[in-house]
Scaffold this active site. Structure first.
Site: not given
Length: 753
Positions: A44, A99
Site C-alpha cells: 500500500y 459461477k
C-alpha cells in the site's frame, strides 16, 4: 447447459453447505506476503505509488502490476435465475458465487460476483461499462431474454474487454462441438444438413448463430417457438432476434419442420419431441434434447423409437452431456491470456472444434479408472467428459490462437507449446480425477457400508451419498437410526438399508464365518458371538466379507489404530501387498502423496519399496507422473545417522525391480520439494520436485500429516487405506460429512485400493 436435475439433496444439507464455517463460497486471499511492516508498505503506501505512476503513463501495464488480467466479473440482475425465473439480484448471489468458484476450479481464473439491483437495461449497461478498469472480462449470467441480447451487444460495442453471456454462447459452443462429431459419425457435411431449432430464447438463438458461422446455410435452419415455425412474413410474437432467423417456407408447425430433418436442437420444454415426431426425421437423426431439467425426449425413449439416433442432453446421467462448464472457464482463460478485446465467432468456433477433437482422442487412464469404463469416440461419446484434465490445455490454447489469428489479441503468444505447458501447470489433475470419481460413481453405483450408522455425521454422509446417486448406503446401527434419519429431514427413512446385529438373520452365518477364521487365534465361540453382536466395525467388516457391500467406511468413533486392529481381525491384506495409509495434500496446482502415515511403525526396506511402488500407482490413477523421494533428516549421508540403511536399501530394492517411475533417496524434505535445493545434487535422479514422499517411519509420517492438516494451506484427503483385500477406508475421527462421502466414493471406485 449444466445439469441440476439428477443430483438430489435435502434443503438442510444445501443450507449447511453454504453456511458452515465462513458463510458463502468465496473469499479474498492476498497473493503477496503481508506479514511485516515492509510488506504492507510495499503493498500500500508508499510503495503502491510506483505502479500507479507506471499505469498512468502506460495503461497496458495494469495487466502487469494488478490482478486485472486474471479477473472476471460475474454479473447478473437475477431476472432469469437457473430454472426459477425472476427472483431478483440478491437471490442470484449464491448462483453467481458458484459461477465464480467454477472459474477458479476449472481454469484458475479469479472471479468476483456482482449483483445489480435494476431491470432497467440502460442503467445496467452503464453500470457494467463503468467497471471496465477493474476487470479483464465480463461474464453475464441469468439475465432474461430479450434484454440479454441488447445488453451484450451494446457492451461489446462499448467495452474493450471480452463480454460473454454464457447462457447464450456456452450452450451453443458445447452443442456445436457435439454436432461436429455427430455429423462426422453420420457422414454428413454441414453445408448439406437441415436443422430444426425448437425454442427461440437466448441459448437457442446463440446455437443458430454459431452453427451458421460454422457453415450451415441460412435457409437450411428452421426455428420454432410456441407459435410455430418462424417464417418470413410472420408478425405474431416476433422480435428482431427471431426475425434474423426467419426463412421462406410453407412449413408452419414443429411436426412439419421435422419432416426429413437431419438435426433437432431442443432448447424448449420436457416432452416437446414425442417419439412420433422423431420418426419423421431423416435416417441417422441427430438430436440435442437440452431442455432443463428434463429433456424434450429421453435417450431411452429416443433409441426405442429410432435405434439409429445420436442423442445428447443436458443431464449427466445420460451419455453426451451438454455442460457449459466445458466451455466458459477455458474460453475466458484463453481470452485473458492474450488480452483479447472481445470473444468473437472465430474464438467460439475454435473452442467447439477443440472440444470435438478432444472427444475423438483416446481417453486418458485416470478418466477411465474414475468412470469405471473406457469411453471411446462414437454415438455415446461425442462430447468430452466434463472433468477431463486435458480441457485446460487444449481449449484455452485453441481460443488464444483464434484470437490472435482474428486480430483481437493485444498480447500475442509467441511460443504456443510453452503456453500449453503453463496451462498444464496451472491446474491440479487430482481435482479433475476426484470430480471424475464422483461422476463414475453415479455411472456405476456401488453398495458402500457405513459401519457407524448411529452417528449424525455418518448419517449425513450416507444421505448425501444416496441422494447424490453415488450408490446405495448400507447402514450398521440400532432401530433408532430411522428416527435419526427422519430428524435429519429424510422423508422416507425406511428406504435405507439397515443391518442391526440384534435382529439380523445373517448373524449365525457371520458368527460361523468369523469363528472359522479366529478359532486358532485363541478366540472362543462366545468371544466371536460377542464381537459380532457388540462391535460395529467387526459386524460391518464381516458383512463386507460376505458380499453384502462393495466397500466399507468407518473410523469416526474410535482411533485409527483401534479401528484398524478390529478390521484386521476380519480382513487380510491383499496377497503380496503391504497395507498402509496415504495422505494427499491437494493444492490449486499440485498434489503431494505422503506414505505411510497410519500403519507401519518401522518399515523394512522391502516394505518401504512396496509402499513406494503402490503409492506411485495411486498417483498415476490420480493423473500424476510419480517422482518418489525417500525422506530423511539426512541427504545422501549428510549428516550421518543410525537409521538410514533401510532407506538406502529400499532404493536398491526398486533398482532391482526396474520400476517405471523416478525415485531417489535418502533426502531431506527441502531437497525433495525445492528445485533450488535439489540443484545442489546434480546426480539426483529426480527430474523435478518430488510428489510422492515415502516417510522413514510411522512417528514422523503421522506427525507430519496431522501438522499439515491443521496448519497447512492445502486441502488434505485421507488417510486412504491401500493394500487390503477388500475396499475399506478408515476416516479420521474429525471428518466432515463431505470428507466421508469423498472417501466412500474413492473406495467404491477402486481409486483408493
Amino acid at each position: 447447459m449444466a445439469d441440476e436435475s439428477n443430483v438430489q439433496f435435502s434443503e438442510r444439507e444445501a443450507l449447511l453447505f453454504h453456511s458452515e464455517g465462513r458463510p458463502g463460497k468465496i473469499e479474498i486471499i492476498a497473493s503477496k506476503p503481508m506479514a511485516t511492516q515492509r510488506d504492507l508498505a510495499l503493498a500500500y503506501s508508499p510503495g503502491v505509488a510506483v505502479p500507479v505512476r507506471a499505469i498512468y503513463e502506460d495503461p497496458a501495464t495494469a495487466y502487469d502490476y494488478t490482478a486485472k488480467g486474471n479477473l472476471v466479473a460475474v454479473i447478473s440482475n437475477g431476472t432469469a435465475i437457473l430454472g426459477m425465473g425472476n427472483l431478483g439480484a440478491l437471490a442470484s448471489k449464491p448462483v453467481m458465487e458458484g459461477k465464480a468458484v467454477l472459474f477458479k476450479r476449472f481454469a484458475d481464473v479469479d472471479a468476483i460476483d456482482i449483483e445489480l439491483k435494476t431491470e432497467d437495461v440502460d442503467r445496467l449497461i452503464d453500470a457494467i461499462e463503468l467497471m471496465e478498469p477493474s476487470f479483464g472480462g465480463i461474464n453475464l449470467e441469468d439475465i432474461k431474454s430479450p434484454e440479454c441480447f441488447i445488453i451484450e451487444q451494446t457492451l461489446r460495442a462499448r467495452m474493450n474487454i471480452p463480454v460473454f453471456h454464457d447462457d447464450q454462447h456456452g450452450t451453443a459452443i458445447i452443442a456445436a462441438a457435439g454436432l461436429i462429431n455427430a455429423l462426422y459419425l453420420t457422414g454428413r457435411d454441414i453445408k448439406d444438413t437441415t436443422v430444426v431449432v425448437n425454442g427461440a430464447g437466448a441459448a437457442a438463438i446463440a446455437c443458430a448463430e454459431l452453427i451458421k458461422a460454422m457453415g450451415l446455410p441460412h435457409d437450411q435452419l428452421l426455428m420454432c417457438d410456441r407459435t410455430g415455425v418462424i417464417y418470413q412474413g410472420r408478425t405474431d410474437d416476433m422480435n428482431q432476434w427471431k426475425s434474423a432467423h426467419a426463412v421462406k417456407t410453407d412449413r408452419r408447425s414443429l411436426a412439419e419442420a421435422l419432416d426429413g430433418a437431419d438435426v433437432f436442437l431442443g432448447l424448449s420444454a420436457a416432452g416437446a419431441l414425442p417419439a412420433e415426431l422423431l420418426m419423421k426425421m431423416a435416417p441417422k437423426p441427430i438430436v440435442f434434447a437440452m431442455a432443463n431439467p428434463d429433456p424434450e425426449i429421453t435417450p431411452p425413449d429416443a433409441k426405442r423409437a429410432r435405434p439409429d439416433v445420436i442423442i445428447a442432453t443436458g443431464r449427466s446421467d445420460y451419455p453426451n452431456q451438454v455442460n457449459n462448464v466445458l466451455g466458459f472457464p477455458f474460453i475466458f482463460r484463453g481470452a485473458l491470456d492474450v488480452r483479447a478485446t472481445t470473444i468473437n465467432d472465430e474464438m467460439k468456433v475454435a473452442a467447439a472444434e477443440a472440444l470435438a477433437a478432444l472427444a475423438r482422442q483416446q481417453v486418458p487412464e485416470e478418466v477411465a479408472v474414475a468412470y469405471g469404463v473406457r469411453h471411446t469416440f462414437g454415438p455415446d461419446y461425442i462430447i468430452p467428459a466434463p472433468f477431463d484434465p486435458r480441457l485446460m490445455e487444449i481449449v484455452p490454447a485453441a481460443v488464444a490462437k483464434a484470437a490472435m489469428d482474428s486480430g483481437v489479441a493485444t498480447k500475442p503468444i509467441l511460443d504456443m507449446e510453452a503456453y500449453r505447458q503453463t496451462l498444464r501447470g496451472r491446474m491440479n489433475p487430482t481435482t479433475s480425477v476426484l470430480s471424475l470419481a464422483y461422476e463414475g460413481a453415479r455411472a456405476h453405483p456401488k453398495r458402500v457400508l457405513f459401519a457407524e450408522g448411529e452417528e449424525e455425521v455418518v448419517l449425513r454422509a450416507a444421505i448425501a451419498f444416496k441422494d447424490g446417486g453415488y450408490g446405495t448406503p448400507v447402514l450398521v446401527g440400532r432401530e433408532d437410526v430411522y428416527d435419526r434419519l427422519k430428524a435429519l429431514g429424510v422423508s422416507d427413512p425406511d428406504s435405507y438399508e439397515l443391518h442391526n446385529s440384534r435382529n439380523s438373520p445373517l448373524v449365525p452365518k457371520m458368527v460361523d464365518f468369523l469363528y472359522k477364521r479366529l478359532q486358532r487365534r485363541g478366540y472362543l465361540h462366545r468371544d466371536v458371538e460377542r464381537m459380532i453382536n457388540q462391535d460395529r466395525n467387526i459386524f460391518g467388516a464381516v458383512l463386507l466379507q460376505l458380499g453384502e457391500a462393495d466397500a466399507m467406511i468407518t473410523g469416526i468413533t474410535r482411533t485409527y489404530a483401534h479401528t484398524m486392529r478390529e478390521v484386521r481381525r476380519v480382513i487380510d491384506p491383499e496377497p503380496g501387498r503391504t497395507p498402509f495409509g496415504i495422505h494427499l495434500m491437494v493444492g490449486q496446482s499440485h498434489t503431494v502423496f505422503m506414505a505411510d502415515t497410519t500403519i507401519n511403525e518401522r518399515p523394512s526396506a522391502e516394505e518401504l519399496a512396496d509402499i513406494a511402488e503402490q503409492t506411485a500407482m495411486v498417483a498415476r490413477r490420480m493423473g500424476h507422473e510419480p517422482r518418489v523421494a525417500f525422506l530423511s533428516y539426512s541427504t545422501f549421508g549428510n549428516p550421518e545417522g543410525n537409521w538410514l540403511e533401510n532407506l538406502r536399501a529400499a532404493v536398491k530394492v526398486l533398482d532391482g525391480r526396474k520400476v517405471g517411475f523416478e525415485y531417489e533417496g535418502e533426502m531431506a524434505p527441502d531437497v525433495a520439494l525445492n528445485p533450488k535445493q535439489l540443484a545442489n545434487y546434480p546426480f539426483a535422479r529426480l527430474s523435478g520436485p518430488a510428489n510422492v514422499l515415502i516417510m522413514p517411519g510411522l512417528q514422523s509420517a503421522n506427525i507430519s500429516a496431522k501438522l499439515l492438516r491443521e496448519l497447512g494451506g492445502d486441502s488434505v484427503i485421507g488417510p486412504m487405506l491401500v493394500g487390503m483385500e477388500k475396499s475399506v477406508q478408515i476416516a479420521p475421527m474429525t471428518s466432515t460429512a463431505s470428507e466421508l462421502v469423498t472417501l466412500a466414493v474413492l473406495a467404491a471406485g477402486g481409486i483408493a485400493r
